[in-house]
Enzyme design. Structure first.
Site, PDB file in Angstrom:
ATOM      1  N   LYS A 225     -12.282 -48.196  65.998  1.00 62.07           N
ATOM      2  CA  LYS A 225     -13.135 -49.265  65.522  1.00 62.07           C
ATOM      3  C   LYS A 225     -14.562 -48.741  65.368  1.00 62.07           C
ATOM      4  CE  LYS A 225     -15.727 -51.217  68.221  1.00 62.07           C
ATOM      5  NZ  LYS A 225     -16.653 -50.371  68.987  1.00 62.07           N
TER       6      LYS A 225
ATOM      7  N   LYS B 146     -26.635 -55.040  75.046  1.00 67.36           N
ATOM      8  CA  LYS B 146     -26.996 -53.793  75.733  1.00 67.36           C
ATOM      9  C   LYS B 146     -28.271 -54.035  76.523  1.00 67.36           C
ATOM     10  CE  LYS B 146     -24.513 -50.564  72.930  1.00 67.36           C
ATOM     11  NZ  LYS B 146     -23.417 -50.179  73.811  1.00 67.36           N
TER      12      LYS B 146
ATOM     13  N   HIS C 284     -10.115 -50.468  72.592  1.00 66.34           N
ATOM     14  CA  HIS C 284      -9.810 -49.972  73.945  1.00 66.34           C
ATOM     15  C   HIS C 284      -9.861 -51.073  75.002  1.00 66.34           C
ATOM     16  CE1 HIS C 284     -14.192 -49.613  74.514  1.00 66.34           C
ATOM     17  NE2 HIS C 284     -13.957 -49.548  75.810  1.00 66.34           N
TER      18      HIS C 284
ATOM     19  N   LEU D 202     -13.098 -32.422  55.636  1.00 58.91           N
ATOM     20  CA  LEU D 202     -12.123 -33.452  55.250  1.00 58.91           C
ATOM     21  C   LEU D 202     -12.100 -33.748  53.749  1.00 58.91           C
ATOM     22  CD1 LEU D 202     -12.149 -35.978  58.218  1.00 58.91           C
ATOM     23  CD2 LEU D 202     -11.002 -33.802  57.961  1.00 58.91           C
TER      24      LEU D 202
ATOM     25  N   GLU E 106     -23.696 -55.035  79.142  1.00 52.42           N
ATOM     26  CA  GLU E 106     -23.846 -53.608  79.471  1.00 52.42           C
ATOM     27  C   GLU E 106     -25.262 -53.377  79.959  1.00 52.42           C
ATOM     28  OE1 GLU E 106     -21.761 -50.696  76.780  1.00 52.42           O
ATOM     29  OE2 GLU E 106     -22.161 -52.289  75.360  1.00 52.42           O
TER      30      GLU E 106
ATOM     31  N   ASP F  77     -20.093 -53.991  66.545  1.00 52.79           N
ATOM     32  CA  ASP F  77     -19.696 -53.032  67.589  1.00 52.79           C
ATOM     33  C   ASP F  77     -18.852 -53.705  68.674  1.00 52.79           C
ATOM     34  OD1 ASP F  77     -19.854 -50.425  68.787  1.00 52.79           O
ATOM     35  OD2 ASP F  77     -21.312 -51.212  70.214  1.00 52.79           O
TER      36      ASP F  77
ATOM     37  N   HIS G 118     -13.842 -56.275  70.293  1.00 50.13           N
ATOM     38  CA  HIS G 118     -13.552 -56.481  71.717  1.00 50.13           C
ATOM     39  C   HIS G 118     -13.617 -57.954  72.122  1.00 50.13           C
ATOM     40  CE1 HIS G 118     -13.788 -52.219  71.803  1.00 50.13           C
ATOM     41  NE2 HIS G 118     -15.083 -52.099  72.009  1.00 50.13           N
TER      42      HIS G 118
HETATM   43  C1  BG6 Z   1     -17.465 -49.364  72.456  1.00 54.96           C
HETATM   44  C2  BG6 Z   1     -18.790 -49.622  71.825  1.00 54.96           C
HETATM   45  O1  BG6 Z   1     -16.420 -49.809  71.628  1.00 54.96           O
HETATM   46  O2  BG6 Z   1     -17.395 -50.057  73.695  1.00 54.96           O
HETATM   47  C3  BG6 Z   1     -19.922 -49.192  72.747  1.00 54.96           C
HETATM   48  O3  BG6 Z   1     -18.885 -48.909  70.602  1.00 54.96           O
HETATM   49  C4  BG6 Z   1     -19.775 -49.849  74.084  1.00 54.96           C
HETATM   50  O4  BG6 Z   1     -21.190 -49.519  72.190  1.00 54.96           O
HETATM   51  C5  BG6 Z   1     -18.365 -49.643  74.631  1.00 54.96           C
HETATM   52  O5  BG6 Z   1     -20.721 -49.276  74.963  1.00 54.96           O
HETATM   53  C6  BG6 Z   1     -18.163 -50.435  75.893  1.00 54.96           C
HETATM   54  O6  BG6 Z   1     -16.962 -50.054  76.473  1.00 54.96           O
HETATM   55  P1  BG6 Z   1     -16.733 -50.133  78.041  1.00 54.96           P
HETATM   56  O7  BG6 Z   1     -15.310 -49.756  78.213  1.00 54.96           O
HETATM   57  O8  BG6 Z   1     -17.702 -49.165  78.648  1.00 54.96           O
HETATM   58  O9  BG6 Z   1     -17.030 -51.546  78.423  1.00 54.96           O
END
Ligand code: BG6
Length: 488
Positions: free
Chosen positions: A142, A334, A172, A87, A210, A229, A234
């Site tokens: 992100k 986590k 997402h 890149l 998580e 993160d 999120h």
């Molecule tokens: C991501 C984070 O954006 O989302 C990860 O970087 C995290 O650390 C993940 O595990 C969680 O996504 P989901 O859809 O599994 O809840």
């Protein structure tokens, strides 16, 4: 409509874990427009055939229901191409231009699934190679930057080469079906709106727990941490979806304007709030789902003695007419007890008790985001033994709940977050993407936390893997007279 999707970071973790499986699902469901190309870009010395082989091998580890059969994979693989690129090399962007010129697709999506440090330079190179045409759409993953200043710098560079409506900043969580349902609940039904305010709601809790650790992303995670993160993006996007005013329509800017107002209304951090309303944690060895797991500092890629947080709990307030004084408790981490993302709306207790009920504030709406996608409405009802009640007057009421599971109710496989968002990019729908000003506002709000931690004031508190985080998280909420929903 033809498209080329150029996947920078085409051999990386995200491309593999999320993007390829999502693209394959879209292909299988027949929703990926025919006549598209997916061009993986990375530094590895591969050609189209070797890239297809790599992707084929990786699919072998995927759960059976989501794995292509050989014939299906061959058809999908015909879309896959590969371009080796560095890149930093203008000549490599010239080769990309040639590759794209081969067919002149209607839409060219540049997906930067790379380290954020490469976003700015990659955009400059794209522009220098004349690849920022009106047909170009850019997807940025992100975290966009490391703090407010780096976020601004990236946004400035990117907006220097493309118009805002060509930039798709992905979060997402906004693509999850359960989050679509949160919008539907609030803005497709009239019954909750009059209740959705400070007069009726005592507190709101948002949990994104998580059970996984940092997996193979130790080095990335160690320089990122849970605040950058999960919270900056999120969790704050979910907070917006809970707290925003109804948008005037479903267009992207109408929705984003309302989310921005929420972010602007977040009460700034005071020194006292940083001490009392913020908990930073890091997991130590423990057991998750019956299995022994190592502590964060023992994970591959993590620096010995690392002070990166794997857990954050905080109390936010939204200083506006609707929400003034209502605490919003957010936590994410986590290696917690289970994978569970939920929003709990705790309503105020009945103003006057005529029943002998010990339960204050028993009305609660639980919005399950994952693994379950559904709603629970908690109420009080007269218990089963109403013979007693008829002789002795009112009995204590018993908690009951209405339970709606969307997966069972609809009985069809719902479109996953990345699948939906990738199709939105190809079709040019921006509703579920984050605008630059929202992102900056979110960084502005978390910045004092980063500063507070940088000054060494609050080393992370240890918590055992498999627990619900440091006890300080429960203590924080208990100071207001409440508890987290799993303790209720
Ligand atoms: C991501 C984070 O954006 O989302 C990860 O970087 C995290 O650390 C993940 O595990 C969680 O996504 P989901 O859809 O599994 O809840």
């Amino acid at each position: 409509m033809s498209f080329d999707l150029v996947l920078f970071g085409g051999t990386g973790d995200l491309a593999w874990r999320k993007l390829m499986p999502a693209l394959f699902q879209a292909f299988r469901h027949g929703s990926l427009p025919a006549g598209g190309r997916i061009i993986g870009v990375a530094r590895d010395a591969l050609d189209d055939a070797a890239y297809r082989e790599l992707i084929r091998a990786r699919f072998e580890g995927v759960e059976l229901a989501k794995r292509p059969n050989p014939e299906e994979f061959d058809r999908f693989a015909a879309l896959l191409h590969y371009l080796r690129m560095d890149l930093s090399q203008p000549a490599d962007f010239a080769r990309l231009r040639e590759r794209l010129a081969e067919r002149d697709a209607d839409t060219v999506v540049m997906y930067l699934a790379t380290a954020p440090a490469l976003f700015g330079p990659a955009c400059e190179q794209l522009a220098a190679a004349g690849l920022n045409t009106p047909r170009t759409r850019l997807v940025l993953e992100k975290p966009l930057g490391h703090d407010l200043a780096s976020n601004r710098a990236i946004n400035e560079t990117v907006r220097g080469v493309l118009a805002e409506n060509q930039i798709f900043r992905i979060d997402h969580y906004l693509g999850k079906p359960s989050v679509q349902n949160l919008f539907a609940l609030r803005f497709g039904n009239a019954m909750f709106e009059p209740l959705w305010r400070r007069e009726t709601i005592a507190n709101i809790q948002l949990t994104i727990a998580e059970d996984l650790g940092v997996e193979k992303r130790g080095a990335f995670y160690d320089s990122t941490g849970a605040l950058r993160d999960m919270v900056q993006n999120h969790a704050l996007q979910l907070l917006c979806a809970i707290a925003m005013e109804p948008p005037i329509n479903a267009h992207a800017d109408a929705i984003r304007d309302e989310k921005l107002k929420v972010l602007r209304s977040l009460k700034p951090w005071s020194a006292a709030a940083l001490e009392q309303h913020l908990v930073r944690g890091q997991y130590t060895a423990g057991r998750v789902g019956g299995e022994a797991v190592p502590g964060y500092r023992e994970e591959a890629g993590v620096k010995p003695g690392s002070e990166t947080e794997t857990f954050v709990a905080l109390r936010a307030e939204i200083a506006n007419w609707r929400w003034a004084g209502v605490p919003f408790y957010l936590r994410t981490g986590k290696r917690l007890a289970q994978r569970d993302a939920r929003i709990v709306i705790n309503f105020r207790p009945a103003p006057h008790a005529i029943y002998r009920s010990p339960l204050g504030g028993a009305n609660r709406l639980v919005i399950h985001l994952q693994p379950k996608d559904g709603l629970e409405l908690h109420l009080l009802a007269e218990g089963q033994d109403n013979r007693q009640a008829s002789r002795q007057g009112p009995q204590p009421l018993a908690p009951v709940h209405l339970d709606l599971d969307f997966d069972k109710r609809f009985g069809v496989e719902r479109v996953g977050a990345y699948e939906r968002l990738l199709l939105d990019v190809i079709d040019g729908r921006l509703n579920l993407f984050v605008r630059a000003d929202e992102q900056e506002e979110a960084w502005r709000w978390v910045e004092p936390i980063l500063e507070h931690w940088r000054s060494g004031h609050a080393p992370p508190r240890p918590y055992a893997a498999g627990s619900w985080g440091p006890s300080a998280s429960s203590a924080m909420i208990a100071r207001d007279g409440y508890c987290w929903s799993e303790e209720a």
